[in-house]
Scaffold this motif. Structure first.
Motif, PDB file in Angstrom:
ATOM      1  N   ASP A  36      -3.705  -2.634  10.555  1.00 48.43           N
ATOM      2  CA  ASP A  36      -2.332  -2.160  10.764  1.00 48.43           C
ATOM      3  C   ASP A  36      -2.375  -0.713  11.282  1.00 48.43           C
ATOM      4  OD1 ASP A  36      -1.512  -4.534   9.620  1.00 48.43           O
ATOM      5  OD2 ASP A  36      -1.077  -3.622   7.675  1.00 48.43           O
ATOM      6  N   GLU A  37      -2.703   0.241  10.336  1.00 47.92           N
ATOM      7  CA  GLU A  37      -2.861   1.638  10.728  1.00 47.92           C
ATOM      8  C   GLU A  37      -4.202   2.139  10.198  1.00 47.92           C
ATOM      9  OE1 GLU A  37       1.044   4.233  11.249  1.00 47.92           O
ATOM     10  OE2 GLU A  37       0.754   3.614   9.171  1.00 47.92           O
ATOM     11  N   ALA A  38      -4.784   3.100  10.924  1.00 45.51           N
ATOM     12  CA  ALA A  38      -6.012   3.733  10.443  1.00 45.51           C
ATOM     13  C   ALA A  38      -5.820   5.238  10.458  1.00 45.51           C
ATOM     14  CB  ALA A  38      -7.184   3.355  11.345  1.00 45.51           C
ATOM     15  N   PRO A  39      -6.347   5.957   9.453  1.00 47.66           N
ATOM     16  CA  PRO A  39      -6.150   7.408   9.422  1.00 47.66           C
ATOM     17  C   PRO A  39      -6.984   8.141  10.478  1.00 47.66           C
ATOM     18  CG  PRO A  39      -7.521   6.723   7.583  1.00 47.66           C
ATOM     19  CD  PRO A  39      -7.116   5.470   8.291  1.00 47.66           C
ATOM     20  N   GLN A  61     -10.021   2.248   3.447  1.00 45.11           N
ATOM     21  CA  GLN A  61      -9.003   3.287   3.677  1.00 45.11           C
ATOM     22  C   GLN A  61      -9.558   4.451   4.508  1.00 45.11           C
ATOM     23  OE1 GLN A  61      -8.143   4.101  -0.508  1.00 45.11           O
ATOM     24  NE2 GLN A  61      -6.096   3.198  -0.229  1.00 45.11           N
ATOM     25  N   LEU A  62     -10.882   4.491   4.683  1.00 42.30           N
ATOM     26  CA  LEU A  62     -11.525   5.667   5.287  1.00 42.30           C
ATOM     27  C   LEU A  62     -11.295   5.732   6.801  1.00 42.30           C
ATOM     28  CD1 LEU A  62     -14.953   5.537   3.417  1.00 42.30           C
ATOM     29  CD2 LEU A  62     -13.108   7.193   3.080  1.00 42.30           C
ATOM     30  N   THR A  79      -2.423   0.800   5.497  1.00 42.36           N
ATOM     31  CA  THR A  79      -3.712   0.218   5.850  1.00 42.36           C
ATOM     32  C   THR A  79      -3.920  -1.053   5.057  1.00 42.36           C
ATOM     33  OG1 THR A  79      -4.620   2.386   6.324  1.00 42.36           O
ATOM     34  CG2 THR A  79      -6.191   0.658   5.869  1.00 42.36           C
ATOM     35  N   ARG A  80      -4.044  -2.151   5.751  1.00 40.17           N
ATOM     36  CA  ARG A  80      -4.225  -3.464   5.111  1.00 40.17           C
ATOM     37  C   ARG A  80      -3.164  -3.704   4.035  1.00 40.17           C
ATOM     38  NH1 ARG A  80      -9.280  -5.901   6.356  1.00 40.17           N
ATOM     39  NH2 ARG A  80     -10.740  -4.453   7.280  1.00 40.17           N
ATOM     40  N   GLY A  81      -1.959  -3.347   4.398  1.00 40.46           N
ATOM     41  CA  GLY A  81      -0.840  -3.620   3.490  1.00 40.46           C
ATOM     42  C   GLY A  81      -0.695  -2.637   2.329  1.00 40.46           C
ATOM     43  N   GLU A  82      -1.633  -1.652   2.212  1.00 41.12           N
ATOM     44  CA  GLU A  82      -1.541  -0.648   1.137  1.00 41.12           C
ATOM     45  C   GLU A  82      -1.222   0.721   1.746  1.00 41.12           C
ATOM     46  OE1 GLU A  82      -2.210  -0.955  -2.175  1.00 41.12           O
ATOM     47  OE2 GLU A  82      -3.082  -2.962  -2.330  1.00 41.12           O
ATOM     48  N   TRP A  83      -0.547   1.558   0.963  1.00 41.21           N
ATOM     49  CA  TRP A  83      -0.200   2.885   1.441  1.00 41.21           C
ATOM     50  C   TRP A  83      -1.308   3.892   1.140  1.00 41.21           C
ATOM     51  CZ3 TRP A  83       3.685   2.935   4.647  1.00 41.21           C
ATOM     52  CH2 TRP A  83       4.731   2.001   4.507  1.00 41.21           C
ATOM     53  N   ILE A  84      -1.646   4.697   2.159  1.00 39.94           N
ATOM     54  CA  ILE A  84      -2.519   5.859   1.921  1.00 39.94           C
ATOM     55  C   ILE A  84      -1.656   7.108   2.041  1.00 39.94           C
ATOM     56  CG2 ILE A  84      -4.561   7.162   2.666  1.00 39.94           C
ATOM     57  CD1 ILE A  84      -5.438   4.743   4.248  1.00 39.94           C
ATOM     58  N   SER A  85      -1.840   8.062   1.130  1.00 37.72           N
ATOM     59  CA  SER A  85      -1.124   9.332   1.240  1.00 37.72           C
ATOM     60  C   SER A  85      -1.878  10.240   2.207  1.00 37.72           C
ATOM     61  CB  SER A  85      -1.019   9.991  -0.131  1.00 37.72           C
ATOM     62  OG  SER A  85      -0.784  11.366   0.026  1.00 37.72           O
TER      63      SER A  85
END
Lengths: 537, 537
Positions: free
Chosen positions: B473-476, B505-506, B439-445
């Protein structure tokens, strides 16, 4: 189809690395000769051992060379346990109680290159220096004043030696079948015989010692090995402890009743291990003085723990005696008598009789018992046979091929112990083959008689040997050491023996003798060779 | 100096022989499909396994050939576990939940010669028979009516097959590096990959499972493996159990809340093992119905047990959840999260956070974590890296050399798990590498987010995957299965997530979705591949 698994060797440096990776913050405690307490972590231990490996390399130690230790139980001895095999040299732990001729014999036989020696023990080496051949350097441990021994050539203090090594972690490839340690048998007959452990055998023995049905060593325990590190690797406890990261407490010379009890209390020791005589003395002491102990298990081996002692520790102090059996030839743990699930509701009588047996073979070890014709005896709990053993941590020969008769053609080690096996897989030693007493053509077990005598609360120790007898071939002679302040009436002993032995098997009244002590071998067993010699003279 | 130790191989028949020698009277219990309870002893098991070995030999089975099982957990499966490797053939345990194309693929890839199949599962094979190539014989288990399956060629009932073998104990020499068992990965991407265990690796894994710091299996336990014997050898429990002689209870198909709870109670089970979903269902059931359980330990693996479940079992029922981690490639147990001595006086908060981690590497296993440049990440408890593993029971390749990129040049297996390591040697999985959400270039676990959501008492299960998002990019996307009879408010979940994740990140409110169930793979893990496909459609 072929296996895809890694070819990953079972070698001692893998255990050493766990000290850094899995439990670097856990504690190792030593009570030194001067009463000082040293504490450091497994992380510190790891760093010093790396340094020691490099110091040994720098001093020219090559693979397969023997490097000896002449030490009690302490942290430096642990560093040596790991550093020496990790550079592919062979750790030779010398029994500090050996008689001079045996001491000289094994140092020369192993071709020891260096000897690491406790300052307090150095005189024993000095005395025999003229006969010692290959030793190039003596490294003196616990030498706070840093005074080299003038009579030991090339002597240097341990800390000075350590300082010659650097901190770079270098681990070389080791084949797991390479030699890691050598121990010599105590040699009650003839010269001591060398047993050379491999990395593999010691690694597997360490795993097995940690298994639930064996000693169940684990991170939660605080372990104090009383059994000396110079005696069959302290039953493998140092290696297994580093594998698990349990808190380790080394007693140095503090092995007597009060000194030991204080250390058990202050360090909150939960598990300890040693020979019955140590626990006998401790039991007498604990009866007199109160301690707040966290101790739950006492591993007993070397010789059989009297049933009374097992019952006493359990009933009086809630401490469980875990009976184990082994020999130098078996790394050493071979059987363990851990109470089994189905015994929970048994009567005390039967339960304690099982606790006093040597136990069930550890996973990995096979045992059987054979008669004089080489046939397996039935597992009926009463037919005796000679115990044979095999497994991945049992020796297949002696160094230099001596005593080949101790091994069968199909690969079993003949222990020389006479045992009975039963339906539950339990083994009980009835005697050493050579200690059986032949009376009117029948065998009497000296161990059975000793156990009966020791069941008397006034008896501290008892040893039974045969003397030549014109009528009966051999007749039993009972040596008794009474508990301090007590005396033992031979009549009472005889009455007790009458319940279990036939009249022609009994000792004569004046063959029941009270003595101040029983002579012991270098590993603390009754020295029956000396007793028999005394009787002949 | 050379080692004198026996060259005694680590092979599975040695474990089998212990059933006869060390605990022949102990019990093995099976609850069969028809609810009948079968009890027999390890002695009986040994005799039938000898007979099975001879029947297999007589039927022409040769070394290295694969013999498959397609069975649930029962005593016959245990006989097959030992008989097949003991004649140097290779035990292939087929996952009965595989999708047809995977089933056909692995049977053909392993070149299975015979398949032993539960009667209740035989139709799954019948359906795919036209594509199965090398199978010569189907042996039908639990076939009380003895009606061969007309569509399975050369089918015979297990008892009839067993009767063709004689009782003579024949053990042949086996090299410990020979193949013993093959398991296939569950293959969430591409074809399943074969991992071939050796006698040595399975033997060592069995020993390690019994160590005090691992599962501590021992004779005193009564063990019920819920984890299927068709899934990575039921985490090694069948082999370890025969090694120790613990009472074994096989549940057959009885794995649901009430049926499982009744069996745990009636057989006085003390230790069990399975994936979190099984225990989740059991926990809900135990909250409603009272049982008198002797259970003290529940081994959990396969995927992470939610912290709430660990706390719930401990506080409500006094049952300890022992978190473990492993993969098909690691035999499977690699780490165990057994509470360490120094955590005794920790606050609940910290203690449970450690219980929820995957734990410390077992003795024998080495772990490390590396960043994208291949450098070790610091052991600081928060820097993530890919987990690498090596050790004597870790695979060094896949069958036929597929996926060589899973192994480093210097001999480590790349697990694909993203983890953090800490100063105490603890490992915690933060995600599968391929399940991380960018997400926005950062990784979420995704796992971190799932654990937070599952901490809500109304949430039974939660799975988080990424969907393509034009801005981020991606959204959870959060899929939630509520506890029966409850509903979950997305707002409440979002509030909870806000405490630990940055606003960018939400998930969006309508990306928090309640669903009746989450799709699972054949081994019971969330099938995120299917979830992602659903989102794309």
């Amino acid at each position: 189809m072929r296996s895809t698994m890694m070819d990953y060797p079972l070698v001692l440096p893998s255990i050493l690395k766990r000290a850094k990776d899995a439990h670097p913050h856990k504690e190792i405690v030593t009570k030194w000769h001067d009463e000082s307490i040293q504490r450091y972590t497994y992380g510190d231990f790891y760093k010093r051992t790396i340094r020691l490996m490099n110091a040994l390399r720098k001093a020219g130690v090559k693979p397969e060379e023997a490097i000896a230790t002449f030490c009690l139980n302490h942290s430096v001895h642990l560093e040596l346990y790991f550093a020496i095999p990790s550079i592919r040299a062979v750790l030779h732990t010398i029994n500090v109680r050996l008689f001079p001729e045996q001491l000289v014999y094994i140092i020369n036989e192993a071709k020891d290159k260096f000897i690491f020696v406790d300052k307090s023990l150095a005189t024993a080496l000095e005395k025999n220096l003229d006969q010692i051949k290959d030793v190039q350097k003596f490294i003196i441990i616990d030498d706070k004043e840093n005074i080299p021994f003038p009579n030991l050539p090339n002597s240097i203090s341990y800390e000075d030696f350590l300082a010659t090594g650097d901190d770079v972690e270098r681990f070389e490839a080791i084949d797991e079948f390479e030699a890691a340690c050598i121990c010599y048998t105590s040699g009650t007959t003839g010269n001591p015989k060398g047993v050379v452990y491999s990395h593999r055998s010691t690694y597997l023995h360490s795993m097995s010692v940690c298994m639930g049905d064996a000693l169940a060593l684990c991170e939660n325990e605080t372990v104090l090995p009383v059994v000396p590190m110079f005696h069959v690797n302290s039953w493998g406890i140092p290696f297994a402890s580093v594998m698990t990261g349990c808190k380790l407490v080394f007693p140095g010379k503090h092995l007597l009743g009060a000194a030991l009890a204080e250390l058990l209390e202050s360090e909150e020791v939960t598990l300890t291990a040693g020979v019955p005589t140590v626990w006998n003395v401790l039991y007498q002491h604990l009866k007199k003085t109160k301690y707040n102990l966290k101790l739950h298990t006492m591993v007993v081996g070397g010789s059989a723990a009297p049933r009374g002692l097992i019952e006493g520790f359990e009933k009086d102090f809630g401490i469980s005696i875990l009976h184990a059996w082994g020999m130098t030839e078996t790394s050493p743990v071979g059987t363990v008598s851990r109470p089994r699930s189905f015994m929970k509701n048994w009567e005390d009588e039967e339960r304690y009789s099982y606790r006093a047996k040597q136990g069930v073979a550890m996973a990995g070890v096979e045992i059987r018992a054979i008669d004089d014709d080489g046939k397996d005896v039935p597992k009926d709990g009463h037919t005796p046979g000679e115990l044979l053993v095999r497994g991945p941590w049992i020796t297949g020969s002696y160094r230099s091929g001596v005593s080949p008769e101790s091994f069968t053609a199909d690969g079993w080690f003949r222990t020389g112990d006479v045992v009975v096996l039963d339906q539950y897989g339990y083994m009980q030693i009835t005697d050493r083959k050579k200690d059986l007493i032949k009376t009117r053509g029948e065998w009497i077990s000296s161990v059975d008689m000793e156990n009966l005598v020791m069941a008397d609360p006034d008896v501290l120790e008892a040893a039974v040997v045969g003397r030549k007898d014109p009528v009966r071939d051999e007749a039993p002679v009972v040596f008794i050491v009474p508990v301090e302040g007590k005396s033992v009436d031979p009549k009472k002993i005889l009455e007790r023996l009458k319940e279990h032995f036939a009249h022609w098997q009994l000792p004569k009244m004046d063959d029941i003798r009270s003595v101040p002590s029983v002579p012991k071998t270098s590993v603390g067993k009754f020295d029956k060779k000396i007793l028999r010699k005394q009787l002949e003279e």
